[in-house]
Design a protein around this motif. Structure first.
Motif, mmCIF file in Angstrom:
data_model
loop_
_atom_site.group_PDB
_atom_site.id
_atom_site.type_symbol
_atom_site.label_atom_id
_atom_site.label_comp_id
_atom_site.label_asym_id
_atom_site.label_seq_id
_atom_site.Cartn_x
_atom_site.Cartn_y
_atom_site.Cartn_z
ATOM 1 N N ARG A 9 1.703 9.039 3.585
ATOM 2 C CA ARG A 9 1.799 7.977 2.602
ATOM 3 C C ARG A 9 0.435 7.371 2.270
ATOM 4 O O ARG A 9 0.270 6.760 1.223
ATOM 5 C CB ARG A 9 2.749 6.893 3.099
ATOM 6 C CG ARG A 9 4.169 7.409 3.342
ATOM 7 C CD ARG A 9 5.134 6.306 3.612
ATOM 8 N NE ARG A 9 5.253 5.398 2.477
ATOM 9 C CZ ARG A 9 6.088 4.359 2.437
ATOM 10 N NH1 ARG A 9 6.865 4.103 3.472
ATOM 11 N NH2 ARG A 9 6.139 3.583 1.383
ATOM 12 N N TYR A 352 -3.979 11.339 -10.379
ATOM 13 C CA TYR A 352 -2.557 11.389 -10.053
ATOM 14 C C TYR A 352 -1.802 10.592 -11.100
ATOM 15 O O TYR A 352 -2.098 9.436 -11.365
ATOM 16 C CB TYR A 352 -2.301 10.818 -8.642
ATOM 17 C CG TYR A 352 -1.091 11.398 -7.980
ATOM 18 C CD1 TYR A 352 0.144 10.796 -8.077
ATOM 19 C CD2 TYR A 352 -1.192 12.574 -7.250
ATOM 20 C CE1 TYR A 352 1.251 11.340 -7.460
ATOM 21 C CE2 TYR A 352 -0.094 13.123 -6.629
ATOM 22 C CZ TYR A 352 1.122 12.496 -6.736
ATOM 23 O OH TYR A 352 2.217 13.043 -6.129
ATOM 24 N N ASP A 419 8.137 7.861 -7.311
ATOM 25 C CA ASP A 419 7.188 7.367 -6.311
ATOM 26 C C ASP A 419 6.188 6.425 -6.968
ATOM 27 O O ASP A 419 5.683 6.694 -8.059
ATOM 28 C CB ASP A 419 6.452 8.518 -5.646
ATOM 29 C CG ASP A 419 7.368 9.355 -4.759
ATOM 30 O OD1 ASP A 419 8.347 8.790 -4.244
ATOM 31 O OD2 ASP A 419 7.106 10.563 -4.595
ATOM 32 N N TRP A 421 2.576 4.899 -6.658
ATOM 33 C CA TRP A 421 1.272 5.128 -6.039
ATOM 34 C C TRP A 421 0.287 4.068 -6.511
ATOM 35 O O TRP A 421 0.287 3.681 -7.671
ATOM 36 C CB TRP A 421 0.713 6.503 -6.406
ATOM 37 C CG TRP A 421 1.408 7.648 -5.733
ATOM 38 C CD1 TRP A 421 2.578 8.228 -6.114
ATOM 39 C CD2 TRP A 421 0.964 8.354 -4.572
ATOM 40 N NE1 TRP A 421 2.892 9.253 -5.274
ATOM 41 C CE2 TRP A 421 1.914 9.360 -4.312
ATOM 42 C CE3 TRP A 421 -0.146 8.239 -3.733
ATOM 43 C CZ2 TRP A 421 1.803 10.249 -3.252
ATOM 44 C CZ3 TRP A 421 -0.262 9.130 -2.684
ATOM 45 C CH2 TRP A 421 0.693 10.110 -2.438
ATOM 46 N N ASN A 461 1.028 5.727 -1.119
ATOM 47 C CA ASN A 461 2.376 5.912 -1.653
ATOM 48 C C ASN A 461 3.257 4.792 -1.121
ATOM 49 O O ASN A 461 3.540 4.731 0.081
ATOM 50 C CB ASN A 461 2.928 7.278 -1.244
ATOM 51 C CG ASN A 461 4.291 7.562 -1.838
ATOM 52 O OD1 ASN A 461 4.812 6.788 -2.651
ATOM 53 N ND2 ASN A 461 4.888 8.676 -1.452
#
Length: 469
Positions: A9, A352, A419, A421, A461
């Protein structure tokens, strides 16, 4: 902590060019380059081979001769566990006097995990504990060695061609063409030693001195020769308890046994002790002890001992577009007080797609004390740091751990189950001790550690949107 076991994570970027990142516990720290490294970016060097059970160390040449297999240890064909020798007694009639009986002790190989034994496949027990067990012969053993020798011959020919090409690298084009296409016939005249014709003849003689081998192609079958499938192949019931699994077949690629009844014990594979070397500066980062029974390291530069670690402590249920407070913690395992500054990452570094959530970081510097293993009076300066902390940014202090708040607003384009982030830059001071190691004994003034400011990109995360993590 939330990510105590789920280490993926929190990830650190170890390659700035490609943006590859890994958890801190999987990274190494080069104190010469002052950067973190991954195992993929290091040179792996084998130091020694050893048997996993007897702990006998062997040389690399001896391990290659034994095909990297142990001479005394056997592995279970049903599971990765090592087999142990189990003794038992049997009663047999005395050959001299049939009316009497004698007791004989026998031994078998037995797995303490899955309970597999050599008796399950009909292998006879042995009278001694050492010796008598034989490994199954590898099919096509001779063919494999012929192929190996054939490609070894090709590699030798390529080496000779490379040497000859290097020698004629400075020759003119006319001489190269003459050397390449000239006839090898001398017509009764002996060529000059320096002529290109003589070079061609000498090179051909060198290649003829090598071991010539005629490798026959592997036999093939036509469609008419292939065995036909039985009529009940799709209707009959299959007992999978009597068939081997994919992992069991791949554990023995030379046999790939299908039926469990055909299992045979296999020799255990030797383990290796390896050292890791940085590709940039050629310094060792991991150097274990040579003896296999030793668990110590001559050099162990793991990143978690030099780089401050970031973990998730507490977080609420995240919702799209709603501002929430997250509690993170910074851990310092060095022998110097660490000063950490967190800053937002530039948009061009966000490689990302989900790391677009708005993140509000502490504006003040985080002062993380040293670990309790490095100071005799642990916690003597903890009260001074606690009184200077801002309660809106610092959550708690516990030894070499400092908890701080981060306000996160998930992006509105995220849906439930996605998710969340966040990313930020972590700048901290690293005290290099190379000056202390390189200091001469004749120097009267003691050297001081050199302070270097390093920066790493971190991706965190926070879990899935709309669920408790």
């Amino acid at each position: 902590m939330v990510d105590l076991l789920r280490v993926n994570r929190v990830q650190y970027v170890w390659n700035e060019e490609t943006g590859d990142r890994l958890p801190l516990c999987y990274l190494y720290f080069c104190k010469y380059c002052l950067d973190i490294r991954s195992s993929d970016n290091l040179l792996h060097e084998v130091d020694s081979h050893y048997c996993p059970q007897t702990q006998d160390a062997v040389s690399t040449t001896e391990a290659a001769a034994k095909k990297n297999k142990s001479a005394t240890c056997w592995q279970c064909p049903a599971c990765p566990n090592l087999l142990t020798t189990k003794g038992s007694t049997i009663t047999l009639p005395d050959p001299d006097d049939p009316t009497k009986k004698t007791v004989k002790k026998t031994h078998q190989l037995h797995c303490t995990f899955c309970r597999w034994s050599t008796r399950d496949v009909g292998i006879e027990d042995k009278a001694t504990t050492t010796g008598g067990w034989t490994e199954r012969e590898i099919p096509n053993f001779e063919r494999i060695h012929k192929v190996f020798d054939y490609y070894k011959q090709i590699a030798q020919k390529e080496i000779l061609d490379a040497k000859s090409a290097k020698k004629r690298g400075n020759k003119t084009l006319a001489m190269q063409l003459q050397q390449k296409y000239a006839s090898t016939k001398s017509y009764g005249r002996k060529p000059h030693p320096a002529s290109p014709l003589n070079a061609v003849v000498s090179r051909s003689k060198e290649f003829q001195d090598t071991k010539a081998m005629d490798l026959a192609p592997s036999p093939t079958l036509s469609l008419q020769d292939v065995e036909a499938i039985s009529e009940d192949a799709y209707s009959k019931e299959i007992d999978f308890s009597k068939l081997s699994s994919i992992s069991q077949r791949l554990s023995q690629p030379e046999h790939q046994t299908v039926d469990i009844s055909d299992f045979m014990p296999k020799k255990a594979i030797m383990f290796v002790k390896r050292s890791l070397r940085c590709k940039e500066c050629q310094h060792n980062l991991i150097k274990p002890e040579y003896h296999p029974t030793s668990i110590k390291f001559k050099m162990e530069l793991v990143a978690i001992q030099y780089v401050p670690e970031i973990r998730i402590v507490k977080q609420p249920v995240l919702k799209s577009g709603e501002r929430k407070r997250i509690t993170l913690v910074a851990i310092n395992r060095t022998d110097h007080t660490s000063h950490i500054t967190l800053s937002r990452m530039h948009q061009e570094n966000l490689n990302y797609s989900t790391a677009k959530s708005l993140c509000e970081l502490p504006s003040n510097e985080l002062v993380v004390p040293v670990s309790q293993f490095h100071v005799p009076e642990f916690g003597m300066n903890d009260d001074e740091n606690r009184t200077a902390d801002d309660s809106n940014e610092i959550a708690f202090r516990d030894g070499n751990k400092v908890g701080f708040y981060v306000w996160v607003t998930p992006d509105e384009t995220l849906n439930d189950g996605d998710d969340v982030w966040i990313s930020f830059n972590m700048k901290y001071d690293y005290h290099s001790t190379l000056a202390l190691l390189l200091q001469s004994k004749n120097d009267d003034k003691p050297a001081e550690p050199e302070v270097n400011w390093l920066c790493h990109r971190i991706f965190v995360n926070l879990g899935k949107l709309g669920t408790s993590n």
